[in-house]
Design a protein around this motif. Sequence first.
Motif, mmCIF file in Angstrom:
data_model
loop_
_atom_site.group_PDB
_atom_site.id
_atom_site.type_symbol
_atom_site.label_atom_id
_atom_site.label_comp_id
_atom_site.label_asym_id
_atom_site.label_seq_id
_atom_site.Cartn_x
_atom_site.Cartn_y
_atom_site.Cartn_z
ATOM 1 N N LEU A 156 45.430 36.237 49.922
ATOM 2 C CA LEU A 156 46.810 35.863 50.230
ATOM 3 C C LEU A 156 47.419 36.803 51.267
ATOM 4 C CD1 LEU A 156 47.923 35.159 46.560
ATOM 5 C CD2 LEU A 156 47.676 33.469 48.387
ATOM 6 N N ALA A 193 46.992 26.098 44.819
ATOM 7 C CA ALA A 193 47.371 27.506 44.623
ATOM 8 C C ALA A 193 47.157 27.936 43.174
ATOM 9 C CB ALA A 193 48.806 27.769 45.073
ATOM 10 N N GLY A 194 46.023 27.561 42.632
ATOM 11 C CA GLY A 194 45.677 27.955 41.266
ATOM 12 C C GLY A 194 44.744 29.154 41.315
ATOM 13 N N ILE A 195 45.281 30.329 41.060
ATOM 14 C CA ILE A 195 44.462 31.548 41.142
ATOM 15 C C ILE A 195 43.265 31.415 40.195
ATOM 16 C CG2 ILE A 195 44.463 34.051 40.713
ATOM 17 C CD1 ILE A 195 46.021 33.218 43.209
ATOM 18 N N GLY A 207 41.126 37.912 46.466
ATOM 19 C CA GLY A 207 41.924 38.937 45.813
ATOM 20 C C GLY A 207 41.208 39.362 44.541
ATOM 21 N N ASP A 208 41.590 40.532 43.998
ATOM 22 C CA ASP A 208 40.959 40.975 42.753
ATOM 23 C C ASP A 208 41.382 40.078 41.587
ATOM 24 O OD1 ASP A 208 43.416 42.241 43.449
ATOM 25 O OD2 ASP A 208 43.205 43.630 41.769
ATOM 26 N N GLY A 209 42.620 39.612 41.603
ATOM 27 C CA GLY A 209 43.068 38.714 40.538
ATOM 28 C C GLY A 209 42.278 37.416 40.561
ATOM 29 N N ASP A 210 42.103 36.871 41.730
ATOM 30 C CA ASP A 210 41.353 35.619 41.899
ATOM 31 C C ASP A 210 39.906 35.823 41.454
ATOM 32 O OD1 ASP A 210 41.107 32.947 42.745
ATOM 33 O OD2 ASP A 210 40.429 33.544 44.730
ATOM 34 N N ASN A 234 43.428 45.258 45.540
ATOM 35 C CA ASN A 234 44.625 46.111 45.523
ATOM 36 C C ASN A 234 45.023 46.471 44.094
ATOM 37 O OD1 ASN A 234 45.623 43.672 44.664
ATOM 38 N ND2 ASN A 234 46.714 43.215 46.574
ATOM 39 N N SER A 244 45.969 44.741 41.635
ATOM 40 C CA SER A 244 47.263 44.168 41.245
ATOM 41 C C SER A 244 47.261 42.665 41.486
ATOM 42 C CB SER A 244 48.369 44.793 42.102
ATOM 43 O OG SER A 244 49.601 44.153 41.847
ATOM 44 N N PHE A 245 48.103 41.987 40.706
ATOM 45 C CA PHE A 245 48.491 40.618 41.070
ATOM 46 C C PHE A 245 49.643 40.771 42.062
ATOM 47 C CE2 PHE A 245 46.570 39.963 36.817
ATOM 48 C CZ PHE A 245 45.642 38.984 37.144
ATOM 49 N N PHE A 246 49.296 41.335 43.219
ATOM 50 C CA PHE A 246 50.326 41.910 44.088
ATOM 51 C C PHE A 246 51.345 40.892 44.588
ATOM 52 C CE2 PHE A 246 52.016 43.370 48.146
ATOM 53 C CZ PHE A 246 52.636 44.517 47.696
ATOM 54 N N ASN A 247 50.894 39.677 44.810
ATOM 55 C CA ASN A 247 51.822 38.630 45.243
ATOM 56 C C ASN A 247 53.085 38.654 44.378
ATOM 57 O OD1 ASN A 247 52.291 35.653 46.353
ATOM 58 N ND2 ASN A 247 52.480 35.535 44.139
ATOM 59 N N ASP A 248 52.871 38.865 43.095
ATOM 60 C CA ASP A 248 54.001 38.785 42.181
ATOM 61 C C ASP A 248 54.790 40.087 42.109
ATOM 62 O OD1 ASP A 248 52.031 36.524 41.382
ATOM 63 O OD2 ASP A 248 54.021 35.973 40.658
ATOM 64 N N TYR A 292 51.269 43.022 52.156
ATOM 65 C CA TYR A 292 51.004 41.708 52.718
ATOM 66 C C TYR A 292 51.344 41.703 54.191
ATOM 67 C CZ TYR A 292 49.961 38.884 48.572
ATOM 68 O OH TYR A 292 49.364 38.315 47.482
ATOM 69 N N ALA A 320 55.041 31.794 43.908
ATOM 70 C CA ALA A 320 54.051 31.357 44.898
ATOM 71 C C ALA A 320 53.152 30.327 44.272
ATOM 72 C CB ALA A 320 53.211 32.524 45.356
#
Length: 602
Positions: free
Chosen positions: A421, A443-445, A471-474, A499, A501-505, A584, A602
């Motif tokens: 992202l 957009a489903g992680i 991403g690490d979350g994905d 990162n 983190s679920f950094f987007n959030d 980001y 998101a």
Amino acid sequence: MDIDKRAVSSPIPDETPAPTIGAPTFWGSDAVAAAIRALDIPFIALNPGASFRGLHDSLVNYLGNERPQMLLCLHEEHAVGIAHGYYRVTGRMMAAAVHANVGLMHATMPIFNAWCDRVPVLVLGATGPVDAAQRRPWIDWIHTARDQGALVRDYTKWDDQPASPAAAQESILRAALLANTAPRGPVYVCLDAGLQEARLDAAPAVPDATRFAPPPAAQPAPETLVHAARLLDGARRPVILAGRVGRGEQAWHERVALAEKLGARVLTDIKQATAFPTDHPLHAAPATTFLSPAGAEIVRAADVILSLDWNDLAGTLKTAFGTAPVTARIIQASVDLHAHRGWSMDYQGLPPVDCHLLAEPDVVVPLLLAGTTRATPASVPGKPAVPAAAPAGGEITVASLAAALNEALGDAPACFIRVPLSWSGEYRHFRHPLDFIGYDGGAGIGSGPGMAVGAALALRGSGRIPVALTGDGDFLMGVTALWTATHYRIPLLVVVANNRSFFNDELHQERVARTRGRPVENRWIGQRIAAPDIDLAAMGRAQGALGVGPVTEPAGLAKVLREAIDTVRSGAVAVVDVRVAAGYAGAMAAGMMRTGKAEGKA
Ligand SMILES: Cc1ncc(C[n+]2csc(CCOP(=O)(O)OP(=O)(O)O)c2C)c(N)n1
Ligand SMILES: [Mg+2]
């Protein structure tokens, strides 16, 4: 027609079943299998379950585990995701089988992704026995649901629960026809366990699938085409929004030729597969998730906009024009309105359209190329777009990771299956329809690893290195999809932009905090994936992949990536855990901060 028993050379490990000895018997699920064979579906990704044990047997012992070949998955989310990724590269539908109501429940997320992405997947499920007298105690009862298709009806093109082997064949053929007719999408066929296990008197009929094939693509009305060509010929500052288009090379060249003929500036969308060479002088601004300020300026300046099935045309116009009237004349080339339904609002806002060409972009573009007469292209300013260089020291950023990956890949052809992202279109140029295949639609992680395996399956033998930057979350939500790749020897490089983190959030929490005058420094709570840090490389190794990392220093990153690429070239799966600074790229962060209310997501 007889069942087609042509052997195909399976490039993936031989799981050829032992032959059946004795007089042949035939079963209801053999009829289903015969229909699937008639459609020439190459693979069926599945997680097993007793509800479709009849079909499972038919795939193994009636079809010989060929066309389709089974791909065992560790989760139903991966099974549908693999089919989704495979289509993204090949334009060819795969099947996925999911167990009764429970497997379908696991599969709802990737089915939604495929729906939003207009990608066909033949999802097969099961229930019952519908005849309660045939049910085993307990388990058959909890895995039987009335109207199971209701779980996915709002985000599939069609679903069915046929009541006889003959009806099941018709159902499979209709499902494939609908799924593959634009706008495409997933379909669900639920197979009664009783139907599957009913004994047939004779070998099942084999349908002639060519008589049930999708119709030729719809053509736009001639007068609408003339109108569009007139608008484009008269435009002084035309802009093409190149959205959902096919992967064909000819269509790619035709889009370039049209842009050049019109002197049109072109924008692409990082959520979609590459639609235009990003280093072409007419590619006017780096592709972004949300329209960038540079992109907005280009849209605002346009007098005619040609949307090639641009996802969220209304949102793009709103970002560019705000509440001011949309001054540009809008041409829309899309059939997507046929997929607009009541439950999900993936149809986006309602755009003003002055000329609607009700046909797919790949059909429209050559017609416009022939129908426009423009002789002097509008003058277009050139645009520098240089991928970022790798900084020597400090923390690794997504920009420097991209630069290291570019360095490691050199001129080798690659397919970027996924970018995180935090990616920006400036980080790498895409010059071929398979250089980048877009995001997941819904957009489903958690979709990244499964889609990556499906795309990599399709890329085997192509000479392109399959690269999924997640991403690490994905990655963490979908990591067990990689076992399917290692088991079936599907080469794939996964680079995790970790990162922690679920950094987007975190950005969302930051925005809420700012809006409410609360401490921004608390944004990480409930978001960071640390203490303990998760050993992502070990998770890769646990699936049978090469696992490297965590890599924390920019120095040497390119070398680590080069070695991982060599491993992939040798036919293996490699996972590289790269610790990146949380942050980001400008347009993405700005878009998230700008759009929606404080509680937007998101
Ligand atoms: C299934 C699902 N759950 C939650 C979300 C909300 N969400 C959007 S982005 C995101 C963070 C993803 O983390 P990661 O893949 O590590 O990417 P990062 O934002 O850290 O770059 C989350 C949780 C979602 N979109 N889909
Ligand atoms: Mg993250």
